[in-house]
Each structure stands twice: as structure tokens, then as C-alpha cells.
Design a protein around this motif. Structure first.
Motif, PDB file in Angstrom:
ATOM      1  N   PHE A 191      30.378  32.843  43.440  1.00 23.99           N
ATOM      2  CA  PHE A 191      30.529  34.130  42.749  1.00 23.99           C
ATOM      3  C   PHE A 191      30.392  33.891  41.243  1.00 23.99           C
ATOM      4  CE2 PHE A 191      32.750  37.574  40.725  1.00 23.99           C
ATOM      5  CZ  PHE A 191      32.584  38.675  41.541  1.00 23.99           C
ATOM      6  N   GLU A 192      29.473  34.629  40.568  1.00 26.21           N
ATOM      7  CA  GLU A 192      29.259  34.507  39.118  1.00 26.21           C
ATOM      8  C   GLU A 192      29.161  35.900  38.495  1.00 26.21           C
ATOM      9  OE1 GLU A 192      26.491  30.766  38.306  1.00 26.21           O
ATOM     10  OE2 GLU A 192      25.637  32.090  39.856  1.00 26.21           O
ATOM     11  N   ARG A 193      29.437  35.987  37.159  1.00 25.09           N
ATOM     12  CA  ARG A 193      29.263  37.223  36.405  1.00 25.09           C
ATOM     13  C   ARG A 193      28.088  37.070  35.441  1.00 25.09           C
ATOM     14  NH1 ARG A 193      30.897  41.914  37.440  1.00 25.09           N
ATOM     15  NH2 ARG A 193      31.573  42.442  35.310  1.00 25.09           N
ATOM     16  N   LYS A 194      27.368  38.193  35.225  1.00 23.27           N
ATOM     17  CA  LYS A 194      26.258  38.164  34.277  1.00 23.27           C
ATOM     18  C   LYS A 194      26.794  38.084  32.854  1.00 23.27           C
ATOM     19  CE  LYS A 194      23.056  40.760  37.211  1.00 23.27           C
ATOM     20  NZ  LYS A 194      22.236  41.992  37.351  1.00 23.27           N
ATOM     21  N   ALA A 195      25.957  37.537  31.957  1.00 22.37           N
ATOM     22  CA  ALA A 195      26.348  37.377  30.551  1.00 22.37           C
ATOM     23  C   ALA A 195      26.593  38.731  29.895  1.00 22.37           C
ATOM     24  CB  ALA A 195      25.275  36.616  29.789  1.00 22.37           C
ATOM     25  N   LEU A 196      27.479  38.705  28.917  1.00 25.26           N
ATOM     26  CA  LEU A 196      27.767  39.879  28.084  1.00 25.26           C
ATOM     27  C   LEU A 196      28.364  41.025  28.900  1.00 25.26           C
ATOM     28  CD1 LEU A 196      24.545  39.889  25.854  1.00 25.26           C
ATOM     29  CD2 LEU A 196      26.755  38.793  25.407  1.00 25.26           C
ATOM     30  N   THR A 197      29.113  40.674  29.952  1.00 26.84           N
ATOM     31  CA  THR A 197      29.839  41.690  30.735  1.00 26.84           C
ATOM     32  C   THR A 197      31.308  41.316  30.761  1.00 26.84           C
ATOM     33  OG1 THR A 197      29.488  40.486  32.806  1.00 26.84           O
ATOM     34  CG2 THR A 197      27.834  42.148  32.204  1.00 26.84           C
ATOM     35  N   VAL A 198      32.107  42.167  31.342  1.00 23.02           N
ATOM     36  CA  VAL A 198      33.541  41.897  31.395  1.00 23.02           C
ATOM     37  C   VAL A 198      33.842  40.919  32.520  1.00 23.02           C
ATOM     38  CG1 VAL A 198      34.106  44.155  30.428  1.00 23.02           C
ATOM     39  CG2 VAL A 198      33.942  43.867  32.914  1.00 23.02           C
ATOM     40  N   LEU A 199      34.995  40.281  32.423  1.00 24.30           N
ATOM     41  CA  LEU A 199      35.426  39.347  33.466  1.00 24.30           C
ATOM     42  C   LEU A 199      35.846  40.113  34.716  1.00 24.30           C
ATOM     43  CD1 LEU A 199      38.778  39.474  33.728  1.00 24.30           C
ATOM     44  CD2 LEU A 199      38.621  38.288  31.533  1.00 24.30           C
ATOM     45  N   GLU A 200      35.930  39.378  35.841  1.00 25.66           N
ATOM     46  CA  GLU A 200      36.442  39.966  37.075  1.00 25.66           C
ATOM     47  C   GLU A 200      37.374  38.972  37.743  1.00 25.66           C
ATOM     48  OE1 GLU A 200      35.111  42.425  41.080  1.00 25.66           O
ATOM     49  OE2 GLU A 200      33.577  41.497  39.828  1.00 25.66           O
ATOM     50  N   ILE A 201      38.435  39.484  38.329  1.00 24.83           N
ATOM     51  CA  ILE A 201      39.396  38.654  39.060  1.00 24.83           C
ATOM     52  C   ILE A 201      39.136  38.859  40.560  1.00 24.83           C
ATOM     53  CG2 ILE A 201      41.818  38.172  39.533  1.00 24.83           C
ATOM     54  CD1 ILE A 201      42.433  39.338  36.768  1.00 24.83           C
ATOM     55  N   VAL A 202      38.748  37.765  41.215  1.00 27.00           N
ATOM     56  CA  VAL A 202      38.510  37.809  42.660  1.00 27.00           C
ATOM     57  C   VAL A 202      39.840  37.627  43.376  1.00 27.00           C
ATOM     58  CG1 VAL A 202      37.317  36.760  44.621  1.00 27.00           C
ATOM     59  CG2 VAL A 202      36.179  36.901  42.390  1.00 27.00           C
ATOM     60  N   ASN A 203      40.180  38.579  44.238  1.00 27.53           N
ATOM     61  CA  ASN A 203      41.462  38.534  44.949  1.00 27.53           C
ATOM     62  C   ASN A 203      41.322  38.116  46.416  1.00 27.53           C
ATOM     63  OD1 ASN A 203      41.919  41.482  43.146  1.00 27.53           O
ATOM     64  ND2 ASN A 203      43.056  39.621  42.690  1.00 27.53           N
ATOM     65  N   GLN A 204      40.138  38.255  46.970  1.00 27.74           N
ATOM     66  CA  GLN A 204      39.999  38.007  48.394  1.00 27.74           C
ATOM     67  C   GLN A 204      38.535  37.753  48.748  1.00 27.74           C
ATOM     68  OE1 GLN A 204      40.229  41.114  51.870  1.00 27.74           O
ATOM     69  NE2 GLN A 204      42.338  40.670  51.214  1.00 27.74           N
ATOM     70  N   VAL A 205      38.292  36.700  49.571  1.00 28.62           N
ATOM     71  CA  VAL A 205      36.953  36.432  50.097  1.00 28.62           C
ATOM     72  C   VAL A 205      37.068  36.287  51.610  1.00 28.62           C
ATOM     73  CG1 VAL A 205      35.021  34.810  50.192  1.00 28.62           C
ATOM     74  CG2 VAL A 205      36.104  35.334  47.995  1.00 28.62           C
ATOM     75  N   ARG A 206      36.251  37.060  52.298  1.00 25.66           N
ATOM     76  CA  ARG A 206      36.245  37.054  53.778  1.00 25.66           C
ATOM     77  C   ARG A 206      34.881  36.569  54.242  1.00 25.66           C
ATOM     78  NH1 ARG A 206      34.749  41.207  57.458  1.00 25.66           N
ATOM     79  NH2 ARG A 206      35.910  41.179  59.439  1.00 25.66           N
TER      80      ARG A 206
END
Length: 476
Positions: free
Chosen positions: A68-83
Motif C-alpha cells: 500500500f502506497e500514497r501518491k506524492a503531494l497528497t495527505v497521509l492515510e492510516i490503514v486500519n485493516q487488511v483482508r
């Protein structure tokens, strides 16, 4: 551009074949590793899903990873669950879940999924810029073969969730490679059943194995715990070429055993054993037990028994008539059996008779018997056994035995002496018995001696003898 609160699955995803570097444990089939990977974007998030082996075999262990990655110049994301979503015929390997290479306990699991939960922040411009979630599975026997089985994942985070349950890569389980081995067949005879047994690896219970004699199909057997059997009854003697063939199934390739040449012999002839009628038997007096074996020829033995007690084992002579001089010890009805052991080409058989034994005659004189063995008996060396009967003028016979096996029967001369030739067949401590039949007005008696027989002629073995005492003593 801000992220949507709920992610959408976007089309037009491209598959990338990349080497993932995950280990694969070899199972029933054997093939080179075929990893697979797919990548896609959804909003401002990028995903890469890799399967370590997309063409596994039954029993193989495969590892899947979800990056899981985020694109540049965007806000962060907190991953809480992966199924992680997998075919139901795969079994999660306990303890295999990892996040960024570190073990991670499962939050929950089911027949077709494994899920981890926690809090993993993904930053667009600073570390950590990604998180990777790994799961391992064992390929089960229930997987369909040659069919693309979908895999995928879902997740939930601070900016929403995504459902990519069929994104892939798909897994196609290959057919098992089978082997078939036919167990050695021995002692086959015309008209007699021989069990053919084939062991198959890679098959499943209920699968079919065919058995052949040359080009002729004999019959089939179903696998049970990897083994199939067939009851074969040869109809002709001579050489037969046998082979077992495991048939192709939806889950395993066909295989066959190596040819096995089996020599089939003519079946053994049946024998019959009869016991001659016995009359006038009395306690302490000799009675001849006679067994006739048909077809008559030398070979094998007849074992005489009184109930469960073995009386003697007598070699069968050329005329098929085996005899034993029996001295009953108790009155009443006795169940006598004569069992022929069989010989080459002839089966064994048994005869039974009930013999009535009267009480010991009144007024008879008691006798004593003392057995002796020639010095230094050795295996294969001719020697002798003898007995001295007292009183010595009543006549009668002495039966000599090595254990239960009759050595010989000799007449008692006027001095009460009887002797017979003995060539020991077995080394070690032997028990030699002399059984006096009794004579006119004289009761029977017996004696035993323990003898050490050396290993062979000329080895210098010594006779270590000691009387074991009279069996019938001087009872009157």
C-alpha cells in the motif's frame, strides 16, 4: 485533489509479471516457480499485489503480499485493516501473517479470507511511504486443476475503504504428477488367488487402478490410502507379465508401474489324511496310532496330538503311512488328531478320531527305562541312542524322539536293550526321549535326557547329558 471517503474499484488494471522472491515449498507436483503481480491505483493510493507461485501444486505453500502506497503531494492515510481474499481450497498457514516483514497476529479468518487489524500510517513524502501485508497458504487437495482461481484483497483506512476481492493475480493449480508401483508377486499358482497390490502417489481415495496381464486387462481396484488391490486367479502356468495402470483424473496425471514377470506354477494337489481305527487302548499300555496320507510319497511330517498336547512329529515315508506308538496316561475318551504338514506340490490335511482308553490292567508289573546317547553328538555326524528297559524279557518296542520329532522305533531284545541310529540335525541343547511301549504283563515307561549337540562333525563338541527322570516311573 482530496481522497474520496469511499474508494471505488477502477477498471483497466494492467498485470505486471515480476519476480517476487518468495519461497515455494514443493508438493506433489514439480515445476519451476511462476510468480505473478498486479498493480493498480484508486484515488491517490497505489497498490501492488504479488503471489509467489501462480501455478502451484497440491501441498505447495505460497505467499501473497499486498503493498500500500500514497501518491506524492497528497495527505497521509492510516490503514486500519487488511483482508486478504483467497480460494477456499487454500488453507492459511498459522503464524504466517506479517506486516513489513514482522509477524502479525490475525484479527479474524474464514474459509476464504485472513484479516489483520491495527494502525499503520502511510505518508506520501516521508517514511514510511508504504506498508506491505503478507499471508501464506497451503494448496489443498480440493482445488480444481487447470482453472484460474481468483484472489484479491480489501482494506479499510482513515480515508475510506477499498474492495479489490478479485484483482488477482489468479492462481491455477496444476495436476498432480503420479507414480505407480506394483508390489512383488510370489508363489502364484494356477487356480489359486494371488493379491495384486499397487501403491500410487499423487492419487486420491476412490481413483481407479487397472491391472493387466500382458495386453489383457484383468480388472480394476480403487485407491484406499494410496493402495489399490485386485484378486488375481491365474488360469495358465508359465511366465505372466503384470502391470498396474493408474488412470488419468481431473486432478492427477496417469502413470503405470514397471512390468513384472511372474512365474505361475501348477497348483498343489490336495491331500487326504486318515487315522486307522484304534481299539483296546489301556493306560500304561502301548497303542499304535497310524495315519495314512494320500497321495503316498516321502516328504512332510504327520503331527499326532492328544487334545492340545503334541505327542510326536513323524516323518512321512514313501508309502505315506506314518505311525506312532502311543502310551495313554489317563483313561477316558481322547481326541486324537493327525495333521499332515504338506510337501512340495501337495497341500496339508488333518484327520480326527475319538479313542476310548481303559483303566490300567490290574496285576501288571512296573517297568523302568533309562535312555543314553552316544558320546560327543555333532550335527551331521552319525551316532546312536539307546535304552535299557527293566524287566528286560517282556519284549515290546522303544520309540526315540528328539523333542517331538520321532528319530526311530526299535525292538527291545531279550536283555531289555534297544538301540537306534541318530544323526543330529540341530545344534544346541536337545531333549532326547525314550518311550517304552510295555510288553506282556509289563507296563510302559519312559525317560528323557538333555544333550548338548555341537555345531558340526569334527568340531570337538562334547556330550553334556543329565537325566530328566522317568515320565511313567514304576507305577503299577
Amino acid at each position: 485533489m482530496s481522497d474520496r471517503s469511499v474508494r471505488r474499484v477502477v477498471g483497466g488494471v494492467s498485470a505486471l509479471a515480476v519476480a517476487a522472491g518468495f519461497a515455494v515449498t514443493a508438493g506433489v507436483g514439480v515445476a519451476s516457480a511462476a510468480p505473478g503481480s498486479v498493480s493498480w491505483s484508486d484515488g491517490n493510493s497505489n497498490f501492488t499485489r504479488t503471489v509467489s507461485e501462480t501455478n502451484p501444486g497440491e501441498g505447495d505453500v505460497i505467499t501473497v503480499s499486498n503493498k500500500f502506497e500514497r501518491k506524492a503531494l497528497t495527505v497521509l492515510e492510516i490503514v486500519n485493516q487488511v483482508r486478504d481474499v483467497h480460494p477456499a481450497c487454500l488453507t492459511y498457514v498459522d503464524g504466517s501473517a506479517k506486516v513489513d516483514g514482522s509477524p502479525q497476529g490475525l484479527e479474524s479468518s474464514g474459509p476464504d479470507f485472513a484479516r489483520v487489524a491495527g494502525s499503520w500510517t502511510v505518508y506520501p513524502n516521508i517514511d514510511p511511504k508504504s506498508h506491505t501485508f503478507e499471508f501464506s497458504y497451503k494448496v489443498g487437495a480440493g482445488c480444481d486443476r487447470g482453472v484460474a482461481l481468483p484472489t484479491g484483497m480489501t482494506y479499510a483506512g482513515s480515508l475510506g475503504s477499498g474492495n479489490y476481492a478479485t484483482k488477482g493475480p489468479a492462481i491455477t493449480v496444476r495436476k498432480n504428477v503420479s507414480t505407480t508401483a506394483l508390489a512383488a508377486v510370489s508363489g502364484a499358482q494356477v487356480g489359486q488367488v494371488s493379491t495384486l497390490s499397487a501403491t500410487v502417489t499423487g492419487g486420491a481415495d476412490g481413483d481407479t487402478v487397472e491391472f493387466y496381464d500382458g495386453a489383457a486387462k484383468l480388472g480394476t481396484g480403487a485407491l484406499n490410502n494410496g493402495v489399490a488391490t485386485y484378486a488375481w486367479t491365474p488360469s495358465t502356468r508359465g511366465a505372466h507379465t503384470l502391470v498396474a495402470k493408474y488412470l488419468n483424473t481431473a486432478k492427477a496425471d496417469a502413470s503405470q508401474s514397471a512390468d513384472q514377470t511372474v512365474q505361475v506354477s501348477q497348483s498343489d494337489a490336495a491331500s487326504t489324511t486318515t487315522l486307522a481305527a484304534v481299539s483296546g487302548a489301556q493306560v500304561g499300555r502301548s497303542t499304535v496310532l497310524k495315519a495314512n496320507v494320500t497321495p503316498a510319497a516321502a516328504g512332510g511330517t504327520v503331527t499326532f496330538k492328544d487334545g492340545a498336547a503334541t505327542l510326536a512329529e513323524v516323518p512321512v515315508p514313501a508309502n505315506g503311512e506314518a505311525t506312532y506308538t502311543w502310551v495313554p496316561a489317563t483313561a477316558g475318551n481322547h481326541a486324537i488328531t493327525a495333521t499332515f504338514s504338506g510337501r512340495t506340490g501337495v497341500t496339508g490335511s488333518t484327520a480326527n478320531a475319538s479313542v476310548s482308553v481303559a483303566e490300567q490292567p490290574a496285576g501288571n508289573v512296573a517297568s523302568t527305562t533309562v535312555v543314553t546317547v552316544g558320546a560327543s553328538p555333532k550335527v551331521g555326524a552319525a551316532g546312536s541312542v539307546s535304552a535299557q528297559v527293566t524287566p528286560g524279557n517282556a519284549g515290546g518296542t522303544v520309540t526315540f524322539k528328539d523333542g517331538n520329532t520321532v528319530i526311530a522305533t526299535a525292538d527291545v531284545d531279550a536283555t531289555g536293550h534297544a538301540t537306534a541310529a541318530w544323526t543330529p540335525a540341530n545344534e544346541g541343547q536337545r531333549v532326547i526321549t525314550a518311550e517304552y511301549s510295555g510288553g506282556s504283563g509289563v507296563n510302559a515307561s519312559a525317560d528323557q535326557v538333555s544333550v548338548l549337540v555341537a555345531a558340526g562333525a569334527g568340531t570337538g563338541g562334547s556330550a553334556d547329558t543329565g537325566s530328566l527322570g522317568s515320565l511313567f516311573g514304576s507305577s503299577g
